[in-house]
Write an enzyme that holds these catalytic residues in place. Sequence first.
Site: not given
Ligand code: E4P
Length: 223
Positions: A83
């Site tokens: 990622k």
């Molecule tokens: C996605 O890959 C992220 O880890 C995640 O969805 C972030 O979500 P949040 O905005 O609730 O922290």
Amino acid sequence: MQLFLDTANLDEIREIAAWGVLDGITTNPSLVSKEKQDFKKLVQEICQIVPGPVSAEVIATDPQGMIKEGREIAKWAPNVIVKAPLTPAGLQATSVLSKEGIKVNVTLCFSTNQALLAARAGAYFVSPFVGRLDDINQDGSQLIQEIADMFAIHDLETKVLAASIRNPVHVTQAALAGADIATMPYKIFKQLVSHPLTDKGVESFLADWNKAKDSVGAVVAAK
Ligand code: E4P
């Protein structure tokens, strides 16, 4: 639309995986830091529980650092996805890593043009953040719709992974907008399955059955 769990917590992952509906996992540095465990070991354990894609994020912010970390993370398990954030450095790293056959989830996407850049860089997934856009009074679900439409018009292969899902309505909206995947916290998975009329129905069916149990016999005969 596939369903991913957005967590690094092994208990949550095991519980939802047992339902038979879990297609993959996304983690991020904030989620991993909560678990207080070695990053590599944790990701490898998650990859064993869930055979689908498991995203693990680079920490470096410069292209060379991201590429180095990405190559390393990619060796941890066959189903791991690197990622990287949607920054110029992240695009550069995505472009290099994807040409080496490493799958990249480009994260922290907040606009259609950012998603286009991620796709052009060779991203395997792009992750638009629905909830964080809603938080600043912009329509996160509308963004999913626009990206899905744009990718369909131009035959772009990058998959749309709706992230930052904050409630069950976001999941429905992501599915109807054409997202390939929605990733959500454990709490939202539990909310998806829960309905008071389902609970009430199970309770009343069981009560009626028990009242008649001497005459209806058993489903599985006692040995
Ligand atoms: C996605 O890959 C992220 O880890 C995640 O969805 C972030 O979500 P949040 O905005 O609730 O922290």
